[in-house]
Design a protein around this motif. Structure first.
Motif, short mmCIF file in Angstrom:
data_model
loop_
_atom_site.label_atom_id
_atom_site.label_comp_id
_atom_site.label_asym_id
_atom_site.label_seq_id
_atom_site.Cartn_x
_atom_site.Cartn_y
_atom_site.Cartn_z
N UNK A 166 -18.75 14.57 10.04
CA UNK A 166 -19.62 13.80 9.15
C UNK A 166 -19.01 13.63 7.76
N UNK A 167 -18.33 14.63 7.26
CA UNK A 167 -17.74 14.59 5.93
C UNK A 167 -16.31 15.12 6.00
N UNK A 168 -15.48 14.80 5.00
CA UNK A 168 -14.11 15.31 5.00
C UNK A 168 -14.08 16.83 4.97
N UNK A 169 -13.06 17.38 5.61
CA UNK A 169 -12.90 18.82 5.66
C UNK A 169 -12.31 19.34 4.35
N UNK A 170 -12.96 20.31 3.77
CA UNK A 170 -12.46 20.90 2.54
C UNK A 170 -11.13 21.62 2.81
N UNK A 171 -10.22 21.49 1.86
CA UNK A 171 -8.94 22.17 1.98
C UNK A 171 -7.90 21.45 2.81
N UNK A 172 -8.25 20.26 3.37
CA UNK A 172 -7.30 19.48 4.16
C UNK A 172 -6.80 18.31 3.32
N UNK A 173 -5.50 18.25 3.10
CA UNK A 173 -4.93 17.20 2.25
C UNK A 173 -5.12 15.83 2.91
N UNK A 174 -5.34 14.80 2.10
CA UNK A 174 -5.54 13.46 2.67
C UNK A 174 -4.22 12.82 3.09
N UNK A 175 -4.31 11.88 4.03
CA UNK A 175 -3.18 11.03 4.41
C UNK A 175 -3.49 9.62 3.94
N UNK A 176 -2.50 8.98 3.32
CA UNK A 176 -2.74 7.69 2.66
C UNK A 176 -1.66 6.69 3.07
N UNK A 177 -1.93 5.42 2.76
CA UNK A 177 -0.98 4.32 2.97
C UNK A 177 -0.57 3.78 1.61
N UNK A 178 0.72 3.51 1.45
CA UNK A 178 1.22 2.96 0.19
C UNK A 178 2.32 1.95 0.47
N UNK A 179 2.40 0.89 -0.32
CA UNK A 179 3.48 -0.08 -0.12
C UNK A 179 4.80 0.41 -0.68
N UNK A 180 5.88 0.02 -0.06
CA UNK A 180 7.21 0.26 -0.62
C UNK A 180 7.30 -0.47 -1.96
N UNK A 181 7.62 0.23 -3.04
CA UNK A 181 7.67 -0.45 -4.35
C UNK A 181 8.72 -1.55 -4.43
N UNK A 182 9.68 -1.57 -3.49
CA UNK A 182 10.71 -2.61 -3.48
C UNK A 182 10.53 -3.58 -2.31
N UNK A 183 9.33 -3.64 -1.77
CA UNK A 183 9.06 -4.47 -0.60
C UNK A 183 9.39 -5.94 -0.88
N UNK A 184 10.11 -6.56 0.06
CA UNK A 184 10.53 -7.95 -0.10
C UNK A 184 10.05 -8.79 1.08
N UNK A 185 10.12 -10.10 0.91
CA UNK A 185 9.62 -11.03 1.91
C UNK A 185 10.49 -10.98 3.17
N UNK A 186 9.89 -10.81 4.34
CA UNK A 186 10.69 -10.86 5.58
C UNK A 186 11.21 -12.28 5.83
N UNK A 187 12.37 -12.37 6.46
CA UNK A 187 12.92 -13.69 6.76
C UNK A 187 13.82 -13.61 7.97
N UNK A 188 14.21 -14.78 8.47
CA UNK A 188 15.13 -14.83 9.61
C UNK A 188 16.26 -15.79 9.31
N UNK A 189 17.42 -15.49 9.86
CA UNK A 189 18.58 -16.37 9.86
C UNK A 189 18.66 -16.99 11.26
N UNK A 190 18.65 -18.30 11.33
CA UNK A 190 18.64 -18.98 12.62
C UNK A 190 19.81 -19.94 12.72
N UNK A 191 20.44 -19.93 13.88
CA UNK A 191 21.52 -20.88 14.16
C UNK A 191 21.39 -21.32 15.61
N UNK A 192 21.60 -22.61 15.85
CA UNK A 192 21.53 -23.10 17.22
C UNK A 192 22.57 -24.17 17.44
N UNK A 193 22.92 -24.35 18.70
CA UNK A 193 23.84 -25.41 19.12
C UNK A 193 23.48 -25.79 20.54
N UNK A 194 23.54 -27.08 20.82
CA UNK A 194 23.17 -27.53 22.15
C UNK A 194 23.68 -28.92 22.45
#
Length: 732
Positions: free
Chosen positions: A431-459
């Motif tokens: 029902x409530x958090x357990x006393x004495x148990x450290x929390x687990x958290x989510x945090x962003x990478x301070x250097x997070x950058x935009x994902x991208x792809x390199x694409x090449x094709x021939x046909x």
């Protein structure tokens, strides 16, 4: 993402060559959907599709005896024509689907009996799920789709298009957690409603210049509800899940507003195009993932004894509100160097403004180049290269905002402490958090950058004969800065032995722990248990060659066949995937979850050369298996990753594979002519005609022992068994 009735679609365009700078906002391919437009003549249709379990085969993986009930109906109509001749036109479509039925189970009946007997005897009284279901459970689905389009020729230089689309989708009892080892209690219901208004104003500015202004306003409301809303999830390694699942019971509303303007001008041998777009997305959500808690058990005996290996539960405020705004701009030149040679050169810039806790990556320039050369009237050679920046996954951003330590957090408890908690709560959630148990958290990478792809094709595409072409294409895609999740608060692991096990907090080490690397209870920052970093350190590589033969309709026959051989590797296949060892990311490199080495698809339409207007339409799909990650099924290395990441000794990431897929669909169409521009099609369709069992999922849980669990590697979910569908379609 609003679904459109096929009656509203005129054409699908898969953009797989050229790599124009006009396309952006995604690191994958582009698909354009061209919707129908009304004309001066009134045209329309009305149809009915029907299925009944009497004609269908049984799922071969189900242990439930008998054949499940199932009835499906889909009715619809479309109509297009003039409102003002030569000036104002409309086209509208409507569809309604309704199906009710049952879903079976692959849960071992003796396992279910043992659990049910224990619960009936009063074990764990705070567990509300008191009966494991191995009989058929009811499911239902209802979907409504409606769309309409207006085209207005304002004058000789300006035309206006407006389109509205609506989707209302309701799924009861089977919206998620649909593998056959999931009890009916962990499944759930879903409701999704989409509304979108879009339009464009196309204006001609003298000779050779055109402007295209477009806008869209769209909203999505989505609700997920679990069948069990009050229990924790009970996960018995490789055998069964029941209770309230970790993910579910969420509500979200997304609003999308987008405008774009593209200017096109021809000058000599050049076709210039430039444009810009702004796309704003806001998310308001209630995310209850993990708030019900989950207990992980290593075996049925552990469950009976009430000794879970781990417990985790989220606490705090589930509401999340965030918005992102994407900006894009491009310039493109289509240069007709000669009658047989054209060159596309362009550059694009993309920037996505994120909430303030995230790094704002602004260095997102992407060059594009495409080439088309026709050395003869029968041969065309194409090639291209480009960089494509992606957008961030909203669900990933939301986790870092919600579980930041102040608004919300998780608590993770291992070993004997988890067993004491299970006994204290009599199987219920905390029902409530357990006393004495450290929390687990989510945090962003301070250097997070935009994902991208390199694409090449021939046909190259070659005209073999009249109406018959052969095409060969090579595609390379390199994914960079892809999202993943890392626990950055762990200390380096050590090899577990009987001598150091107690010091690492593992009192009864299993066969899968002795000799493996295990993380101790120490943390780099003792104020937190786990710090799950929203990172961008994953990457992928795809190499694929495809061969396609295509015959346009001629002499009552048309067909298309495509064979692809490819390989895709990565070190994380989704944003929530965590490595087995965050200190050794190189060990995660393996075949991707998306890899399918070989795939063959062939479809045809044959108008039989006999009286009666009968057409045959086969569709053959063959494919090699897809990689599956083998898992112990518990957090045996104590990395506290979730979803789980600990693999059995000696087995690498994604080293399992599903069986080969082989499906033949077949359709027969009888056309009854009813006069000029009117006919009735009577249709019979068989999906998976030969009822071949093609597994969609296998049991990837090895277990904690030296030998695998009996069901390890066995199929637990199949693609559809044989289904027969009847339809009537009246066109006028």
């Amino acid at each position: 993402r609003t679904e459109l009735s096929p009656e509203e679609v005129q054409e699908y365009q898969v953009v797989n060559n050229g790599l124009s700078a006009e396309y952006g906002g995604a690191s994958g391919g582009s698909i354009n959907v061209v919707t129908r437009t009304g004309a001066n003549a009134v045209r329309g249709d009305a149809f009915l599709y029907a299925q009944n379990a009497v004609f269908n085969a049984q799922d071969p993986l189900e242990t439930t005896r008998g054949k499940p009930d199932f009835r499906r109906y889909r009715v619809g109509s479309s109509r297009g024509g003039p409102i003002i001749k030569d000036r104002l036109f409309f086209h509208a479509a409507f569809e309604q689907e309704s199906n009710v039925g049952q879903i079976g189970s692959d849960i071992n009946p003796s396992l279910a009996l043992a659990i049910n007997s224990s619960l009936a005897a009063g074990a764990f009284p705070r567990l509300n799920t008191r009966q494991i279901t191995t009989s058929f459970a009811p499911v239902a689905r209802a979907e409504t789709e409606a769309s309409g389009k207006l085209n207005y020729q304002i004058d000789s230089r300006n035309s206006l298009t407006l389109r509205y689309a609506f989707t209302n989708n309701r799924v009861a009892g089977n919206a998620f957690n649909t593998t056959m080892l999931d009890d009916a209690s962990v499944r759930g219901s879903g409701f999704t409603k989409d509304n979108v208004v879009a339009g464009s104003l196309v204006s001609a500015y003298g000779s050779g210049s055109v402007g295209d202004f477009r806008f869209e306003a769209a909203t999505r409301r989505a609700v997920l509800r679990t069948n069990d809303a009050s229990d924790p999830e009970i996960d018995i390694d490789g055998l069964i899940d029941f209770g309230r699942p970790y993910a579910g019971n969420t509500r979200r509303t997304e609003d999308h507003y987008q405008t774009s303007y593209t200017y096109l001008k021809t000058k000599g041998h050049h076709l210039w195009k430039a444009g810009a777009t702004v796309n704003h997305v806001s998310l308001d959500a209630t995310l209850l993932d993990g708030f019900g808690g989950v207990y992980l058990f290593g075996s049925l005996a552990d469950f009976m004894a009430g000794t879970p290996d781990q417990f985790r539960q989220a606490f705090g405020t589930p509401a999340v509100s965030l918005s992102v705004t994407s900006f894009g701009g491009f310039i493109q030149d289509h240069w007709s160097i000669t009658r047989r040679l054209t060159l596309d050169l362009g550059v694009r810039y993309d920037f996505e403004h994120l909430p303030s806790i995230f790094n704002q990556d602004k260095n997102n320039f992407s060059p594009r180049i495409g080439l088309a050369w026709s050395p003869s009237s029968k041969l065309v050679v194409r090639a291209g290269y480009g960089i494509f920046f992606d957008r961030y996954v909203l669900a990933n951003l939301a986790r870092a905002i919600q579980m930041n330590g102040s608004q919300g957090f998780e608590q993770v408890i291992d070993g004997s402490a988890a067993a004491k908690l299970f006994a204290a709560t009599a199987g219920g959630l905390q029902a409530t958090p357990l006393a004495g148990t450290a929390p687990s958290v989510y945090r962003p990478d301070p250097r997070m950058e935009t994902p991208y792809s390199l694409q090449a094709n021939a046909g190259a595409e070659y005209l073999l004969a009249k109406d018959l072409t052969f095409r060969a294409d090579y595609l390379f895609v390199r994914g960079v800065k892809l999202p993943r999740t890392l626990n950055v608060n762990l200390l380096p692991p050590v090899a577990l032995t009987l001598a150091n096990a107690a010091g690492l907090g593992i009192l009864n080490p299993t066969a899968q722990q002795i000799g493996s690397e295990v993380f101790g209870p120490g943390r780099q920052n003792p104020a937190f248990d786990d710090v799950y970093q929203i990172a961008d350190s994953a990457s992928s590589t795809y190499n694929g060659v495809s061969f396609t033969i295509n015959r346009r309709l001629s002499n009552d026959v048309e067909f298309s066949g495509s064979y692809t051989i490819s390989k895709v590797t990565d070190d994380a296949s989704d944003f929530d995937e965590q490595p087995q060892n965050p200190f050794n990311l190189a060990a995660e490199r393996a075949l991707s979850r998306q890899n399918q080495q070989q795939r063959l698809v062939f479809n045809a339409l044959w108008n039989l050369p006999i009286p009666g207007d009968i057409e045959l339409a086969p569709l053959i799909t063959l494919g090699s298996g897809r990689p599956i990650d083998p898992l112990v099924g518990l957090d045996s290395n104590r990395s506290e990753a979730y979803p789980l990441s600990a693999r059995p000794l000696g087995l690498g990431r994604n080293s399992l594979k599903t069986p080969v897929t082989a499906i033949l669909d077949f359709g027969v169409v009888k056309t009854v002519n009813l006069g000029e521009h009117r006919h009735l099609d009577l249709i019979t369709q068989a999906f998976n005609l030969f009822n071949h069992t093609s597994a969609a999922a296998i049991n990837s849980f090895f277990g904690v022992g030296a030998v695998p669990l009996p069901g390890y590697g066995h199929s637990i979910q199949a693609f559809t068994p044989r289904i027969i569908q009847f339809a009537a379609n009246f066109e006028y």
